[in-house]
Design a protein around this motif. Structure first.
Motif, PDB file in Angstrom:
ATOM      1  N   GLY A   1      -8.098   3.511  -0.670  1.00 40.20           N
ATOM      2  CA  GLY A   1      -6.911   2.651  -0.631  1.00 40.20           C
ATOM      3  C   GLY A   1      -5.660   3.484  -0.428  1.00 40.20           C
ATOM      4  N   PHE A   2      -4.528   2.845  -0.584  1.00 36.71           N
ATOM      5  CA  PHE A   2      -3.240   3.484  -0.285  1.00 36.71           C
ATOM      6  C   PHE A   2      -2.974   4.699  -1.194  1.00 36.71           C
ATOM      7  N   ILE A   3      -2.827   4.473  -2.485  1.00 40.04           N
ATOM      8  CA  ILE A   3      -2.432   5.589  -3.354  1.00 40.04           C
ATOM      9  C   ILE A   3      -3.610   6.532  -3.594  1.00 40.04           C
ATOM     10  N   GLY A   4      -4.809   5.948  -3.739  1.00 39.88           N
ATOM     11  CA  GLY A   4      -5.998   6.780  -3.994  1.00 39.88           C
ATOM     12  C   GLY A   4      -6.230   7.793  -2.881  1.00 39.88           C
TER      13      GLY A   4
ATOM     14  N   LEU B   1     -15.142   7.117  -4.996  1.00 44.63           N
ATOM     15  CA  LEU B   1     -15.904   5.865  -5.083  1.00 44.63           C
ATOM     16  C   LEU B   1     -14.991   4.726  -4.661  1.00 44.63           C
ATOM     17  N   ASP B   2     -15.456   3.893  -3.724  1.00 50.08           N
ATOM     18  CA  ASP B   2     -14.630   2.764  -3.284  1.00 50.08           C
ATOM     19  C   ASP B   2     -15.555   1.674  -2.767  1.00 50.08           C
ATOM     20  N   LEU B   3     -15.213   0.446  -3.077  1.00 49.59           N
ATOM     21  CA  LEU B   3     -16.020  -0.688  -2.608  1.00 49.59           C
ATOM     22  C   LEU B   3     -15.724  -1.030  -1.149  1.00 49.59           C
TER      23      LEU B   3
ATOM     24  N   ALA C   1     -19.261   1.776  -3.660  1.00 48.55           N
ATOM     25  CA  ALA C   1     -19.795   1.053  -4.823  1.00 48.55           C
ATOM     26  C   ALA C   1     -18.673   0.279  -5.497  1.00 48.55           C
ATOM     27  N   ASP C   2     -19.123  -0.657  -6.335  1.00 47.70           N
ATOM     28  CA  ASP C   2     -18.197  -1.531  -7.075  1.00 47.70           C
ATOM     29  C   ASP C   2     -18.051  -0.965  -8.489  1.00 47.70           C
ATOM     30  N   ILE C   3     -16.831  -0.735  -8.940  1.00 48.31           N
ATOM     31  CA  ILE C   3     -16.655  -0.176 -10.295  1.00 48.31           C
ATOM     32  C   ILE C   3     -17.123  -1.149 -11.378  1.00 48.31           C
ATOM     33  N   ALA C   4     -17.293  -2.425 -11.013  1.00 48.92           N
ATOM     34  CA  ALA C   4     -17.776  -3.387 -12.014  1.00 48.92           C
ATOM     35  C   ALA C   4     -19.303  -3.510 -11.996  1.00 48.92           C
TER      36      ALA C   4
ATOM     37  N   GLU D   1      -7.927  -4.693  -7.397  1.00 51.00           N
ATOM     38  CA  GLU D   1      -7.292  -5.660  -6.518  1.00 51.00           C
ATOM     39  C   GLU D   1      -5.803  -5.528  -6.804  1.00 51.00           C
ATOM     40  N   SER D   2      -4.981  -5.403  -5.758  1.00 55.62           N
ATOM     41  CA  SER D   2      -3.609  -4.956  -6.005  1.00 55.62           C
ATOM     42  C   SER D   2      -2.517  -5.875  -5.452  1.00 55.62           C
ATOM     43  N   HIS D   3      -2.887  -6.979  -4.826  1.00 54.89           N
ATOM     44  CA  HIS D   3      -1.838  -7.763  -4.170  1.00 54.89           C
ATOM     45  C   HIS D   3      -1.499  -9.032  -4.971  1.00 54.89           C
TER      46      HIS D   3
ATOM     47  N   ARG E   1     -12.440  -9.407 -12.511  1.00 54.90           N
ATOM     48  CA  ARG E   1     -13.684  -8.635 -12.373  1.00 54.90           C
ATOM     49  C   ARG E   1     -13.374  -7.166 -12.047  1.00 54.90           C
ATOM     50  N   SER E   2     -12.613  -6.934 -10.991  1.00 51.60           N
ATOM     51  CA  SER E   2     -12.389  -5.536 -10.568  1.00 51.60           C
ATOM     52  C   SER E   2     -11.475  -4.793 -11.545  1.00 51.60           C
ATOM     53  N   ASN E   3     -10.398  -5.455 -11.968  1.00 49.22           N
ATOM     54  CA  ASN E   3      -9.374  -4.719 -12.722  1.00 49.22           C
ATOM     55  C   ASN E   3      -9.717  -4.586 -14.203  1.00 49.22           C
TER      56      ASN E   3
ATOM     57  N   PRO F   1      -1.194 -13.238 -12.283  1.00 49.94           N
ATOM     58  CA  PRO F   1      -2.577 -12.886 -12.644  1.00 49.94           C
ATOM     59  C   PRO F   1      -2.865 -11.397 -12.368  1.00 49.94           C
ATOM     60  N   TYR F   2      -2.256 -10.836 -11.309  1.00 52.21           N
ATOM     61  CA  TYR F   2      -2.437  -9.395 -11.053  1.00 52.21           C
ATOM     62  C   TYR F   2      -1.944  -8.574 -12.238  1.00 52.21           C
ATOM     63  N   SER F   3      -0.671  -8.800 -12.652  1.00 50.26           N
ATOM     64  CA  SER F   3      -0.128  -7.953 -13.720  1.00 50.26           C
ATOM     65  C   SER F   3      -0.852  -8.214 -15.035  1.00 50.26           C
TER      66      SER F   3
ATOM     67  N   SER G   1      -4.012  -8.907 -15.324  1.00 51.75           N
ATOM     68  CA  SER G   1      -5.292  -8.180 -15.289  1.00 51.75           C
ATOM     69  C   SER G   1      -5.054  -6.684 -15.516  1.00 51.75           C
ATOM     70  N   LYS G   2      -3.967  -6.152 -15.001  1.00 54.02           N
ATOM     71  CA  LYS G   2      -3.662  -4.724 -15.217  1.00 54.02           C
ATOM     72  C   LYS G   2      -3.308  -4.479 -16.687  1.00 54.02           C
ATOM     73  N   ALA G   3      -2.559  -5.411 -17.294  1.00 49.47           N
ATOM     74  CA  ALA G   3      -2.198  -5.259 -18.712  1.00 49.47           C
ATOM     75  C   ALA G   3      -3.449  -5.353 -19.577  1.00 49.47           C
TER      76      ALA G   3
ATOM     77  N   ASN H   1       7.046   0.685  -7.767  1.00 51.94           N
ATOM     78  CA  ASN H   1       6.516   0.423  -6.418  1.00 51.94           C
ATOM     79  C   ASN H   1       6.427   1.691  -5.582  1.00 51.94           C
ATOM     80  N   ASN H   2       5.279   1.884  -4.960  1.00 47.06           N
ATOM     81  CA  ASN H   2       5.080   3.048  -4.092  1.00 47.06           C
ATOM     82  C   ASN H   2       5.282   2.662  -2.630  1.00 47.06           C
ATOM     83  N   TYR H   3       5.646   3.670  -1.823  1.00 50.32           N
ATOM     84  CA  TYR H   3       5.665   3.476  -0.370  1.00 50.32           C
ATOM     85  C   TYR H   3       5.312   4.811   0.265  1.00 50.32           C
TER      86      TYR H   3
HETATM   87  P1  NAD Z   1      -4.942  -0.671  -2.577  1.00 50.94           P
HETATM   88  O1  NAD Z   1      -5.203  -2.131  -2.602  1.00 50.94           O
HETATM   89  O2  NAD Z   1      -4.336  -0.050  -1.362  1.00 50.94           O
HETATM   90  O3  NAD Z   1      -6.290   0.126  -2.882  1.00 50.94           O
HETATM   91  C1  NAD Z   1      -7.224  -0.291  -3.822  1.00 50.94           C
HETATM   92  C2  NAD Z   1      -8.557   0.345  -3.454  1.00 50.94           C
HETATM   93  O4  NAD Z   1      -9.508  -0.040  -4.471  1.00 50.94           O
HETATM   94  C3  NAD Z   1      -9.113  -0.133  -2.114  1.00 50.94           C
HETATM   95  O5  NAD Z   1      -9.576   0.986  -1.389  1.00 50.94           O
HETATM   96  C4  NAD Z   1     -10.274  -1.044  -2.495  1.00 50.94           C
HETATM   97  O6  NAD Z   1     -11.330  -1.022  -1.558  1.00 50.94           O
HETATM   98  C5  NAD Z   1     -10.699  -0.444  -3.829  1.00 50.94           C
HETATM   99  N1  NAD Z   1     -11.359  -1.427  -4.710  1.00 50.94           N
HETATM  100  C6  NAD Z   1     -10.925  -2.671  -5.031  1.00 50.94           C
HETATM  101  N2  NAD Z   1     -11.802  -3.246  -5.879  1.00 50.94           N
HETATM  102  C7  NAD Z   1     -12.783  -2.336  -6.103  1.00 50.94           C
HETATM  103  C8  NAD Z   1     -13.957  -2.343  -6.898  1.00 50.94           C
HETATM  104  N3  NAD Z   1     -14.313  -3.417  -7.616  1.00 50.94           N
HETATM  105  N4  NAD Z   1     -14.731  -1.237  -6.915  1.00 50.94           N
HETATM  106  C9  NAD Z   1     -14.397  -0.139  -6.178  1.00 50.94           C
HETATM  107  N5  NAD Z   1     -13.308  -0.081  -5.394  1.00 50.94           N
HETATM  108  C10 NAD Z   1     -12.512  -1.174  -5.366  1.00 50.94           C
HETATM  109  O7  NAD Z   1      -4.044  -0.407  -3.868  1.00 50.94           O
HETATM  110  P2  NAD Z   1      -2.973   0.746  -4.154  1.00 50.94           P
HETATM  111  O8  NAD Z   1      -1.640   0.240  -3.796  1.00 50.94           O
HETATM  112  O9  NAD Z   1      -3.463   2.030  -3.596  1.00 50.94           O
HETATM  113  O10 NAD Z   1      -3.047   0.793  -5.742  1.00 50.94           O
HETATM  114  C11 NAD Z   1      -3.940   1.684  -6.410  1.00 50.94           C
HETATM  115  C12 NAD Z   1      -3.748   1.526  -7.903  1.00 50.94           C
HETATM  116  O11 NAD Z   1      -2.395   1.821  -8.245  1.00 50.94           O
HETATM  117  C13 NAD Z   1      -4.010   0.108  -8.411  1.00 50.94           C
HETATM  118  O12 NAD Z   1      -4.682   0.197  -9.630  1.00 50.94           O
HETATM  119  C14 NAD Z   1      -2.619  -0.485  -8.593  1.00 50.94           C
HETATM  120  O13 NAD Z   1      -2.627  -1.442  -9.629  1.00 50.94           O
HETATM  121  C15 NAD Z   1      -1.831   0.737  -8.983  1.00 50.94           C
HETATM  122  N6  NAD Z   1      -0.391   0.732  -8.639  1.00 50.94           N
HETATM  123  C16 NAD Z   1       0.021   0.437  -7.368  1.00 50.94           C
HETATM  124  C17 NAD Z   1       1.377   0.483  -7.062  1.00 50.94           C
HETATM  125  C18 NAD Z   1       1.867   0.212  -5.664  1.00 50.94           C
HETATM  126  O14 NAD Z   1       3.084   0.162  -5.451  1.00 50.94           O
HETATM  127  N7  NAD Z   1       1.014   0.092  -4.651  1.00 50.94           N
HETATM  128  C19 NAD Z   1       2.313   0.812  -8.053  1.00 50.94           C
HETATM  129  C20 NAD Z   1       1.844   1.098  -9.348  1.00 50.94           C
HETATM  130  C21 NAD Z   1       0.487   1.057  -9.608  1.00 50.94           C
END
Ligand code: NAD
Length: 339
Positions: free
Chosen positions: A10-13, A32-34, A58-61, A84-86, A99-101, A152-154, A156-158, A182-184
């Motif tokens: 994903g983006f930050i990972g 590891l990424d689904l 793989a799925d972390i869940a 899930e991040s959106h 489920r995921s978070n 629901p996103y926040s 699940s993160k909380a 917020n990241n960019y």
């Molecule tokens: P993203 O949606 O770009 O990436 C998420 C990645 O997780 C994707 O590659 C997706 O395939 C994978 N994924 C989703 N469900 C999965 C599962 N069940 N098993 C395995 N992999 C799974 O998100 P991001 O913006 O890179 O955010 C990464 C983390 O940072 C998240 O936990 C988010 O809550 C947190 N975060 C994001 C921001 C932001 O501005 N983007 C800011 C603060 C925190």
């Protein structure tokens, strides 16, 4: 040292994977990424063949898959980006977020307990604090601010954050949590504000801005976030929460206008659309603990970062056009079909 990076496609990972390879070339990374709609293996294409990088879909869940991987790899450190991040998607369909978070976080921590790790790090968000009023610029989120979620996103993160704190207290799991603004930057999925505006403006398409565009977000260049997590997993104290941010508050409208200026496109492309339900007004992080305790500070100003990001999207049209067309989802099959 072996680090399991979940959500690394994903983006930050993915930016964290690049950061670690540049700064700790002697470490082994298991990614590891689904590969949900948000995961893109093409992002990692230049590093997948390195001897110290292994990718696992793989799925972390999925307990069986996660425990199987821990049994094979025995990671020292786990950094959990997978989620899930959106926000908008969570309003449409909250179930997958739980489920995921939440269950995903529990599953990873159960595996950490069984196999033992020196650190479990949970990548969380400032959205767990809810929002701040626009007319109180003196207020900031600290690590002590109560959790007060809006979407629901926040939520699940909380929920995941509370579970991490419970696992630390109840089972002694050596865990840390970071909550970033917020990241960019590069490899940001084109449904999020900054890449959405860049890609649509380049095509002279209308630019949807929620409500009046006055909502304030606190922007941090993604590599500064990755450097902060690097500090926390090495020097952060277990059981602690660290807020990460760079004091870069901008209204959504200011962000959109900055991008238009950078691209030389007219502001007439901006179209105000119906506001998001429950839309948070202002996020603003107080990063004092990260700075004083871990000596971290951001190195990229918003003005520099946005220039670099716009340039990156101009130089990497194939990457985001592949996503918009849907072709990126075939990349895994192409890369791994014969492995
Ligand atoms: P993203 O949606 O770009 O990436 C998420 C990645 O997780 C994707 O590659 C997706 O395939 C994978 N994924 C989703 N469900 C999965 C599962 N069940 N098993 C395995 N992999 C799974 O998100 P991001 O913006 O890179 O955010 C990464 C983390 O940072 C998240 O936990 C988010 O809550 C947190 N975060 C994001 C921001 C932001 O501005 N983007 C800011 C603060 C925190």
């Amino acid at each position: 040292m072996k680090i399991l990076v979940t959500g690394g496609a994903g983006f930050i990972g993915s930016n964290f994977v690049f950061h670690m390879l540049e700064n700790h070339p002697d470490y082994d990374l298991v990614v590891l990424d689904l590969l949900t709609y948000a995961g893109n293996l093409e992002t990692l294409k230049d590093v997948l063949d390195r001897p110290n990088v292994r990718f696992v879909r793989a799925d972390i869940a999925d307990r069986e898959a996660v425990f199987g991987l821990f049994g094979e790899e025995h990671p020292d450190i786990v950094v959990n980006f997978a989620a899930e991040s959106h926000v908008d998607r969570s309003i449409e369909d909250p179930g997958i977020f739980l489920r995921s978070n939440v269950i995903g976080t529990q599953t990873l921590m159960d595996a950490c307990r069984k196999y033992g790790v020196t650190r479990y790090h949970q990548v969380s968000t400032d959205e767990v604090y809810g929002d701040l009023p626009l007319d109180r610029p003196d207020l900031f989120f600290t690590e002590e601010t109560p959790l007060h979620t809006s979407s629901p996103y926040s939520a699940s993160k909380a929920g995941a954050d509370l579970l991490v704190q419970a696992y630390h207290r109840t089972y002694g799991l050596p865990a840390t949590i970071s909550r970033c603004s917020n990241n960019y930057g590069p490899y940001h999925f084109p449904e999020k504000l900054i890449p959405l505006i860049i890609s649509r403006a380049l095509a002279d398409e209308s630019l949807p801005v929620y409500g009046t565009g006055e909502n304030v977000r606190d922007w941090l260049y993604v590599r500064d976030h990755c450097a902060a997590i690097d500090r926390i997993i090495h020097d952060g104290r277990v059981g602690e929460v660290y807020n990460i941010g760079g004091h870069n508050e901008r209204t959504n409208l200011q962000v959109v206008k900055t991008i238009l200026k950078e691209l030389g496109k007219p502001e007439s492309l901006i179209t105000f659309v119906r506001d998001r339900a429950g839309h948070d007004m202002r996020y603003a992080i107080d990063p004092a603990k990260m700075m004083s305790e871990l000596g971290w500070e951001p190195t990229t100003t918003f003005d520099e970062g946005i220039k670099q990001t716009v340039k990156w999207y101009l130089d990497h049209e194939d990457w985001w056009k592949n996503i918009i067309s849907g072709d990126y989802q075939q990349y895994y099959e192409k890369m791994y079909a014969d492995r």
